[in-house]
Design a protein around this motif. Structure first.
Motif, PDB file in Angstrom:
ATOM      1  N   GLY A 154    -120.400 -39.050  -7.311  1.00 48.62           N
ATOM      2  CA  GLY A 154    -119.727 -37.775  -7.531  1.00 48.62           C
ATOM      3  C   GLY A 154    -120.529 -36.824  -8.408  1.00 48.62           C
ATOM      4  N   ARG A 184    -116.045 -39.670   0.441  1.00 46.29           N
ATOM      5  CA  ARG A 184    -114.618 -39.713   0.796  1.00 46.29           C
ATOM      6  C   ARG A 184    -114.038 -41.117   0.601  1.00 46.29           C
ATOM      7  N   ARG A 185    -114.788 -42.140   1.024  1.00 47.66           N
ATOM      8  CA  ARG A 185    -114.307 -43.518   0.885  1.00 47.66           C
ATOM      9  C   ARG A 185    -114.102 -43.887  -0.578  1.00 47.66           C
ATOM     10  N   LEU A 186    -114.993 -43.411  -1.432  1.00 41.87           N
ATOM     11  CA  LEU A 186    -114.877 -43.713  -2.872  1.00 41.87           C
ATOM     12  C   LEU A 186    -114.064 -42.688  -3.626  1.00 41.87           C
ATOM     13  N   LYS A 187    -113.453 -41.736  -2.887  1.00 36.02           N
ATOM     14  CA  LYS A 187    -112.581 -40.708  -3.456  1.00 36.02           C
ATOM     15  C   LYS A 187    -113.281 -39.901  -4.551  1.00 36.02           C
ATOM     16  N   ARG A 188    -114.497 -39.427  -4.235  1.00 38.20           N
ATOM     17  CA  ARG A 188    -115.259 -38.607  -5.182  1.00 38.20           C
ATOM     18  C   ARG A 188    -115.031 -37.118  -4.978  1.00 38.20           C
TER      19      ARG A 188
END
Length: 189
Positions: A154, A184-188
């Protein structure tokens, strides 16, 4: 002179005593019942060279060490083939072993060291310190670029800088993930 209250041990008794201790050391500890271990748990990884800590939130007993290294590849920015993972006194963890095999304790700490061969340790440390001499187009063995790592962390400033120097948001790794997919997968974002 033997200690007070003890009898001198003959060679045979001393040998039997030592053998008893050796068999005790070789007796495996009882396994934690699977009902007590959560299905999904987190682990922490400490990079020994810098003291940096990384958290891996979605681990399972059947997660392999190789999968763990591939996730650390993104989170720590260190290609998996430069990583040596150690847990307690088990030595270097083999890639095909699982977390369940090593009886990881949820929330436990894994030590990560870098291989010292061929100058890779110095290269990885220079990259962590912001040395801009590394190519932003280089790929790890699983096809990840510096942009994949920056997106996983991020780091918007790094992302902008990498894009200015020719990195592509559309470059996919061997799992088919682009830097945007990873973020997106790591919600950054």
């Amino acid at each position: 002179m033997p200690a007070r209250g003890s009898l001198p041990l003959s060679k045979t008794r001393r040998r039997a005593f030592r053998l008893g201790l050796q068999s005790w050391r070789q007796t495996p500890l009882p396994k934690t019942p699977s009902s007590l271990v959560p299905k999904t748990f987190s682990l922490r990884v400490r990079l020994e060279e810098t003291g940096d800590m990384y958290r891996l939130p979605s681990c399972h007993a059947d997660t392999t060490v190789r999968e763990l290294k591939e996730e650390l590849d993104l989170i720590a920015g260190i290609p998996f083939h430069f990583q040596r993972l150690l847990y307690l006194d088990q030595g270097i963890l083999m890639d095909d072993s699982t977390l369940g095999f090593h009886d990881f304790v949820p929330g436990g700490i894994i030590s990560m060291c870098l291989w010292h061969q061929d100058g890779w340790q110095e290269l990885a440390l220079a990259a962590m310190e912001g040395d801009a001499s590394a190519s932003c187009l280089a790929k790890t063995p699983v096809g990840r670029t510096a942009l994949h790592v920056a997106a996983a962390m991020g780091r918007l400033y790094c992302i902008d800088l990498l894009l200015e120097h020719g990195a592509s948001f559309f470059e996919k790794d061997l799992k088919g993930e682009s830097p945007l997919d990873v973020a997106r997968r790591l919600k950054r974002f």
